[in-house]
Design a protein around this motif. Structure first.
Motif, PDB file in Angstrom:
ATOM      1  N   GLN A 145       0.822  -1.212   0.000  1.00  0.00           N
ATOM      2  CA  GLN A 145       0.000   0.000   0.000  1.00  0.00           C
ATOM      3  C   GLN A 145       0.858   1.265   0.000  1.00  0.00           C
ATOM      4  OE1 GLN A 145      -2.822   0.020   3.222  1.00  0.00           O
ATOM      5  NE2 GLN A 145      -4.305  -1.248   2.123  1.00  0.00           N
ATOM      6  N   GLN A 146       1.965   1.232   0.736  1.00  0.00           N
ATOM      7  CA  GLN A 146       2.811   2.412   0.878  1.00  0.00           C
ATOM      8  C   GLN A 146       3.893   2.512  -0.193  1.00  0.00           C
ATOM      9  OE1 GLN A 146       4.241   2.876   4.971  1.00  0.00           O
ATOM     10  NE2 GLN A 146       2.452   1.725   5.721  1.00  0.00           N
ATOM     11  N   GLY A 147       3.971   1.512  -1.053  1.00  0.00           N
ATOM     12  CA  GLY A 147       4.969   1.541  -2.111  1.00  0.00           C
ATOM     13  C   GLY A 147       6.391   1.378  -1.612  1.00  0.00           C
ATOM     14  N   LYS A 148       6.541   0.587  -0.555  1.00  0.00           N
ATOM     15  CA  LYS A 148       7.869   0.351   0.018  1.00  0.00           C
ATOM     16  C   LYS A 148       8.239  -1.132  -0.125  1.00  0.00           C
ATOM     17  CE  LYS A 148       7.355   3.919   3.598  1.00  0.00           C
ATOM     18  NZ  LYS A 148       7.363   4.185   5.062  1.00  0.00           N
ATOM     19  N   PRO A 149       9.532  -1.447  -0.220  1.00  0.00           N
ATOM     20  CA  PRO A 149       9.928  -2.852  -0.254  1.00  0.00           C
ATOM     21  C   PRO A 149       9.575  -3.545   1.063  1.00  0.00           C
ATOM     22  CG  PRO A 149      11.736  -1.436  -0.950  1.00  0.00           C
ATOM     23  CD  PRO A 149      10.696  -0.536  -0.355  1.00  0.00           C
ATOM     24  N   PHE A 150       9.070  -4.777   0.967  1.00  0.00           N
ATOM     25  CA  PHE A 150       8.879  -5.612   2.145  1.00  0.00           C
ATOM     26  C   PHE A 150      10.071  -6.552   2.234  1.00  0.00           C
ATOM     27  CE2 PHE A 150       7.371  -9.684   3.995  1.00  0.00           C
ATOM     28  CZ  PHE A 150       7.166  -9.219   5.284  1.00  0.00           C
ATOM     29  N   VAL A 151      10.758  -6.535   3.372  1.00  0.00           N
ATOM     30  CA  VAL A 151      11.940  -7.378   3.570  1.00  0.00           C
ATOM     31  C   VAL A 151      11.542  -8.552   4.456  1.00  0.00           C
ATOM     32  CG1 VAL A 151      14.338  -7.488   4.326  1.00  0.00           C
ATOM     33  CG2 VAL A 151      13.425  -5.356   3.355  1.00  0.00           C
ATOM     34  N   SER A 152      11.279  -9.681   3.829  1.00  0.00           N
ATOM     35  CA  SER A 152      10.899 -10.876   4.580  1.00  0.00           C
ATOM     36  C   SER A 152      12.079 -11.370   5.407  1.00  0.00           C
ATOM     37  CB  SER A 152      10.454 -11.980   3.614  1.00  0.00           C
ATOM     38  OG  SER A 152      10.284 -13.198   4.303  1.00  0.00           O
ATOM     39  N   PRO A 153      11.805 -11.900   6.598  1.00  0.00           N
ATOM     40  CA  PRO A 153      12.893 -12.492   7.383  1.00  0.00           C
ATOM     41  C   PRO A 153      13.516 -13.715   6.723  1.00  0.00           C
ATOM     42  CG  PRO A 153      10.929 -12.121   8.737  1.00  0.00           C
ATOM     43  CD  PRO A 153      10.518 -11.923   7.305  1.00  0.00           C
ATOM     44  N   TYR A 154      12.805 -14.328   5.775  1.00  0.00           N
ATOM     45  CA  TYR A 154      13.299 -15.583   5.186  1.00  0.00           C
ATOM     46  C   TYR A 154      12.912 -15.756   3.715  1.00  0.00           C
ATOM     47  CZ  TYR A 154       8.500 -16.875   6.339  1.00  0.00           C
ATOM     48  OH  TYR A 154       7.133 -16.888   6.438  1.00  0.00           O
ATOM     49  N   ASN A 155      11.758 -15.229   3.294  1.00  0.00           N
ATOM     50  CA  ASN A 155      11.257 -15.467   1.942  1.00  0.00           C
ATOM     51  C   ASN A 155      11.786 -14.418   0.971  1.00  0.00           C
ATOM     52  OD1 ASN A 155       9.827 -16.528  -0.211  1.00  0.00           O
ATOM     53  ND2 ASN A 155       7.904 -15.536   0.348  1.00  0.00           N
ATOM     54  N   ASP A 156      13.101 -14.378   0.837  1.00  0.00           N
ATOM     55  CA  ASP A 156      13.762 -13.376   0.015  1.00  0.00           C
ATOM     56  C   ASP A 156      15.128 -13.926  -0.352  1.00  0.00           C
ATOM     57  OD1 ASP A 156      15.562 -11.089  -0.596  1.00  0.00           O
ATOM     58  OD2 ASP A 156      13.805  -9.873  -0.122  1.00  0.00           O
ATOM     59  N   ALA A 157      15.406 -14.075  -1.639  1.00  0.00           N
ATOM     60  CA  ALA A 157      16.660 -14.689  -2.077  1.00  0.00           C
ATOM     61  C   ALA A 157      17.879 -13.897  -1.630  1.00  0.00           C
ATOM     62  CB  ALA A 157      16.656 -14.849  -3.596  1.00  0.00           C
ATOM     63  N   GLN A 158      17.762 -12.564  -1.567  1.00  0.00           N
ATOM     64  CA  GLN A 158      18.909 -11.760  -1.149  1.00  0.00           C
ATOM     65  C   GLN A 158      19.180 -11.911   0.344  1.00  0.00           C
ATOM     66  OE1 GLN A 158      17.670  -7.923  -2.647  1.00  0.00           O
ATOM     67  NE2 GLN A 158      18.553  -8.298  -4.666  1.00  0.00           N
ATOM     68  N   VAL A 159      18.124 -12.057   1.139  1.00  0.00           N
ATOM     69  CA  VAL A 159      18.289 -12.335   2.571  1.00  0.00           C
ATOM     70  C   VAL A 159      18.906 -13.723   2.761  1.00  0.00           C
ATOM     71  CG1 VAL A 159      17.060 -12.718   4.747  1.00  0.00           C
ATOM     72  CG2 VAL A 159      16.444 -10.783   3.285  1.00  0.00           C
ATOM     73  N   ILE A 160      18.385 -14.700   2.040  1.00  0.00           N
ATOM     74  CA  ILE A 160      18.923 -16.057   2.131  1.00  0.00           C
ATOM     75  C   ILE A 160      20.400 -16.081   1.739  1.00  0.00           C
ATOM     76  CG2 ILE A 160      18.804 -18.369   1.093  1.00  0.00           C
ATOM     77  CD1 ILE A 160      15.752 -17.938   0.867  1.00  0.00           C
ATOM     78  N   ALA A 161      20.753 -15.334   0.696  1.00  0.00           N
ATOM     79  CA  ALA A 161      22.157 -15.276   0.273  1.00  0.00           C
ATOM     80  C   ALA A 161      23.049 -14.733   1.384  1.00  0.00           C
ATOM     81  CB  ALA A 161      22.295 -14.431  -0.992  1.00  0.00           C
ATOM     82  N   GLY A 162      22.564 -13.727   2.098  1.00  0.00           N
ATOM     83  CA  GLY A 162      23.342 -13.215   3.225  1.00  0.00           C
ATOM     84  C   GLY A 162      23.537 -14.258   4.303  1.00  0.00           C
ATOM     85  N   GLN A 163      22.463 -14.969   4.651  1.00  0.00           N
ATOM     86  CA  GLN A 163      22.590 -16.022   5.669  1.00  0.00           C
ATOM     87  C   GLN A 163      23.515 -17.138   5.191  1.00  0.00           C
ATOM     88  OE1 GLN A 163      21.197 -14.083   7.406  1.00  0.00           O
ATOM     89  NE2 GLN A 163      18.966 -14.063   7.530  1.00  0.00           N
ATOM     90  N   GLY A 164      23.539 -17.365   3.880  1.00  0.00           N
ATOM     91  CA  GLY A 164      24.374 -18.428   3.332  1.00  0.00           C
ATOM     92  C   GLY A 164      25.855 -18.216   3.519  1.00  0.00           C
ATOM     93  N   THR A 165      26.262 -16.976   3.836  1.00  0.00           N
ATOM     94  CA  THR A 165      27.686 -16.734   4.089  1.00  0.00           C
ATOM     95  C   THR A 165      28.176 -17.512   5.305  1.00  0.00           C
ATOM     96  OG1 THR A 165      27.192 -14.710   5.346  1.00  0.00           O
ATOM     97  CG2 THR A 165      27.609 -14.457   2.984  1.00  0.00           C
ATOM     98  N   ILE A 166      27.269 -17.927   6.192  1.00  0.00           N
ATOM     99  CA  ILE A 166      27.659 -18.814   7.296  1.00  0.00           C
ATOM    100  C   ILE A 166      28.223 -20.118   6.729  1.00  0.00           C
ATOM    101  CG2 ILE A 166      26.871 -20.118   9.316  1.00  0.00           C
ATOM    102  CD1 ILE A 166      24.578 -18.070   9.566  1.00  0.00           C
ATOM    103  N   GLY A 167      27.561 -20.659   5.712  1.00  0.00           N
ATOM    104  CA  GLY A 167      28.029 -21.893   5.099  1.00  0.00           C
ATOM    105  C   GLY A 167      29.393 -21.731   4.447  1.00  0.00           C
TER     106      GLY A 167
END
Length: 325
Positions: A145-167
């Motif tokens: 509604q506000q025209g802003k990006p929603f940053v999912s805690p998990y359902n986002d490939a870019q977020v997942i890629a960041g967490q993947g740096t642990i691996g």
């Protein structure tokens, strides 16, 4: 969405790029061998110290990667997210660092310690008197509604890629690991770690760990589809809550997880006490889940090299005292 090898290759490439690009803002956390826990369990136990990451949890990795990759126009509008605490705190710090306004939707029952930490980073907090999945869906609706990006805690490939740096770090820090234990909520961390190790160390077992009282994604994987279920109370508030319909983490977890383990609240408490007694660390319930699962499977893994992801330390004084009593 269908999951094919091309998608996995692209995700691994994104993880590899993030592994370099996020430094030095995102710390490379230690992988510590625990002589005491190794003696206790009969395994060679290594602890991946994500509780020492900025904001006290692994979530800073994914949040930083997402904010880093935002187009300039979206940085100006700001972002909206939903979080029980750790993701919101991480996104708030990442946003403050790059001048991106952050609004965090959360449940009214979320940890006061975590919400105070979010506000301290300059983010706006909106508390809703409903369950975590409903909060997540409402936050996504408000973002649209506000025209802003929603940053999912998990359902986002870019977020997942960041967490993947642990691996990536696990692969660089240890000789061949036989198994890695990861606590699971929405599946973002295990999807990232699993994708990295699937390419770099395919013999390593990826073991997903849930509190028995709150295993929505695990039950969904059993059912073959994302389901909605009522969860019980758990010390592992960081993994609690449902899974967004259509989440990319569902097919990733189907492909990457080798084994699922459920642990009781008593086992979580005992694991948290073991870490406090042997390592002198305070860890949160979600980290206790992974440790409890390792202890549960230890008789089968005697002599094997295992890593436990100590995913966070953000817990109230009352909860930690109750767990350690």
């Amino acid at each position: 969405m269908p999951l094919d090898d091309t998608y996995l290759q692209q995700l691994f490439a994104a993880i590899s790029e993030a592994h370099v690009a996020l430094r030095p803002e995102v710390a490379v956390t230690p992988l510590v061998h625990s002589a005491a826990l190794s003696s206790m369990t009969g395994c060679e136990v290594y602890l991946k110290c994500e509780h020492l990451q900025h904001t006290g949890s692994f979530k800073f990795r994914g949040a930083s990667n997402k904010i880093r990759l935002l187009p300039e126009a979206q940085r100006k509008t700001g972002v909206i997210t939903a979080s029980s605490g750790n993701h919101g705190q991480a996104l708030a710090l990442a946003g403050r660092t790059l001048g991106v306004p952050v609004t965090v939707y959360t449940t009214a029952t979320a940890s006061r310690v975590k919400l105070d930490a979010i506000r301290a980073q300059g983010a706006e907090v909106v508390s809703l008197d409903t369950d975590p999945l409903s909060v997540e869906l409402e936050a996504a609706r408000q973002a649209e509604q506000q025209g802003k990006p929603f940053v999912s805690p998990y359902n986002d490939a870019q977020v997942i890629a960041g967490q993947g740096t642990i691996g990536m770090e696990l692969y660089e820090q240890a000789e061949q690991l036989d198994a890695v234990f990861v606590a699971v909520g929405g599946g973002g961390m295990i999807s990232g770690i699993g994708t990295a190790l699937d390419r770099l160390s395919p013999a390593t077992q990826i073991i997903a760990c849930w509190p028995a009282s709150a295993p929505t994604l695990q039950k969904s994987l059993e059912a073959g589809a994302i389901i909605d279920m009522e969860e019980g109370e758990t010390l592992s508030d960081g993994t609690a809550g449902g899974v967004e319909p259509g989440s990319i983490t569902f097919p990733l977890c189907q492909h990457l997880i080798d084994r699922a383990v459920l642990v009781s609240e008593q086992e979580i408490k005992e694991a948290m006490r073991d870490v406090a007694a042997t390592e002198r660390w305070i860890i949160e319930g979600a980290a206790g889940v992974a440790m409890a699962a390792m202890k549960k499977l230890a008789p089968e893994l005697r002599g094997k090299r295992v890593a436990v992801v100590i995913c966070g330390r953000n817990i109230t004084l009352e909860k930690i005292l109750g767990a350690l009593a």
